[in-house]
Motif scaffolding. Structure first.
Motif, PDB file in Angstrom:
ATOM      1  N   TYR A  58     -10.824  91.522 -15.024  1.00  0.00           N
ATOM      2  CA  TYR A  58     -10.685  90.062 -15.139  1.00  0.00           C
ATOM      3  C   TYR A  58      -9.390  89.540 -14.507  1.00  0.00           C
ATOM      4  O   TYR A  58      -9.001  88.409 -14.743  1.00  0.00           O
ATOM      5  N   VAL A 101     -25.423  84.554 -23.786  1.00  0.00           N
ATOM      6  CA  VAL A 101     -26.031  85.882 -23.720  1.00  0.00           C
ATOM      7  C   VAL A 101     -25.047  86.886 -23.104  1.00  0.00           C
ATOM      8  O   VAL A 101     -24.005  86.500 -22.537  1.00  0.00           O
ATOM      9  N   VAL A 102     -25.397  88.149 -23.206  1.00  0.00           N
ATOM     10  CA  VAL A 102     -24.624  89.218 -22.574  1.00  0.00           C
ATOM     11  C   VAL A 102     -24.493  88.922 -21.078  1.00  0.00           C
ATOM     12  O   VAL A 102     -25.477  88.582 -20.431  1.00  0.00           O
ATOM     13  N   GLY A 105     -20.550  85.336 -18.755  1.00  0.00           N
ATOM     14  CA  GLY A 105     -19.268  84.961 -18.141  1.00  0.00           C
ATOM     15  C   GLY A 105     -18.247  84.456 -19.149  1.00  0.00           C
ATOM     16  O   GLY A 105     -17.239  83.847 -18.772  1.00  0.00           O
ATOM     17  N   HIS A 108     -14.753  86.249 -18.838  1.00  0.00           N
ATOM     18  CA  HIS A 108     -14.191  85.779 -17.565  1.00  0.00           C
ATOM     19  C   HIS A 108     -13.525  84.415 -17.780  1.00  0.00           C
ATOM     20  O   HIS A 108     -12.383  84.184 -17.351  1.00  0.00           O
ATOM     21  N   ASN A 196     -22.021  86.503 -28.891  1.00  0.00           N
ATOM     22  CA  ASN A 196     -23.412  86.519 -28.443  1.00  0.00           C
ATOM     23  C   ASN A 196     -24.322  85.922 -29.514  1.00  0.00           C
ATOM     24  O   ASN A 196     -25.517  85.747 -29.294  1.00  0.00           O
TER      25      ASN A 196
END
Ligand SMILES: Nc1ncnc2c1ncn2[C@@H]1O[C@H](COP(=O)(O)OP(=O)(O)OP(=O)(O)O)[C@@H](O)[C@H]1O
Ligand SMILES: [Mg+2]
Length: 235
Positions: A58, A101-102, A105, A108, A196
């Motif tokens: 990252y 969701v997985v 981002g 990030h 999540n």
């Protein structure tokens, strides 16, 4: 009465270096990156220091989500100088709950938000941890001081709690999360949380007390339901 004496340690002695290496490892900071900065102090800048503390995955993360950018702006605006003429420091401010969701981002954007804050010129002490790593660090163990560690993460001016809800649920997890979130809630400390889980599942996982505080202290950011890891070349 006997007083315990310790061998004096000069900076750079083996003991000090070992300790420093352990501290850096605990914070996921690459010692080589720090050594580079020390060797060439001319090149030191807050952004260099930030990069040294970011996980390589990252290191180049740039926040571009409008709500995340707005959050960074608000936190920078709320920063205050500890004394006249001193650099403004992040103290209190709003928090974000980034849900998706997985691979959407979220992490990030969280690291990108820290970069954005540093770029804006304010000083910020920050820490990042996954919830699962945090629970592992806080488990009482011989020789460990989990209360001290909890106090440190609770008081850190900016905290990223990544993947809240990904560790196995238990009464202990609920209690520790409550203590952490309650302190950050009371002191209005900016916190970036990623998850999540849907809100109703987060409530079931962490209990009403935590869910209620999160509802008030965070703005919810919903990510597009797409796994970015599956739609880009391997790296
Ligand atoms: N805006 C972006 N620009 C470029 N790459 C991105 C961006 N957002 C995410 N990525 C990349 O997509 C991948 C997945 O992103 P990330 O790890 O942040 O997802 P996540 O939502 O945190 O997933 P998980 O829930 O599994 O932790 C990473 O390789 C990340 O570097
Ligand atoms: Mg993530």
């Amino acid at each position: 009465m006997r007083t315990r004496t310790r061998e004096p340690q000069t900076l750079g002695s083996e003991g000090t270096l070992d300790r420093m290496a352990r501290i850096l490892a605990a914070r996921n900071i690459d010692p080589a990156a720090v050594a580079e900065l020390i060797d060439d102090p001319e090149s030191f800048s807050p952004l260099d220091a930030l990069s040294a503390g970011l996980p390589p995955r990252y290191r180049g993360a740039v926040a571009d989500h409008p709500q995340v950018l707005a959050w960074a702006h608000d936190v920078a605006e709320a920063a205050v100088a500890p004394s006249r003429g001193a650099r403004r420091q992040v103290t209190t401010g709003p928090s974000l709950l980034m849900a998706g969701v997985v691979g959407a981002g979220k992490t990030h954007q969280a690291y990108g938000a820290v970069r954005r804050l540093v770029q804006s010129g304010v000083g910020v002490r920050w820490r990042a941890t996954t919830a699962a790593d945090l629970y592992a660090d806080l488990r009482p163990r011989p020789g460990g001081d989990s209360e001290r560690e909890l106090a440190a993460v609770s008081r850190c001016p900016l905290l990223i709690i990544d993947d809240l809800g990904a560790a196995k649920a238990s009464e202990w997890v609920e209690e520790v999360t409550y203590r952490l979130i309650n302190r950050r809630y009371n002191h209005m400390l900016p916190t970036l949380i990623t998850t999540n889980l849907a809100i109703k599942d987060l409530r079931a996982y962490l209990g009403d007390r935590v869910a209620s505080r999160l509802a008030q202290m965070t703005t919810r950011v919903e990510f597009e339901p797409a796994d970015r890891r599956r739609h880009r070349p391997a790296a």
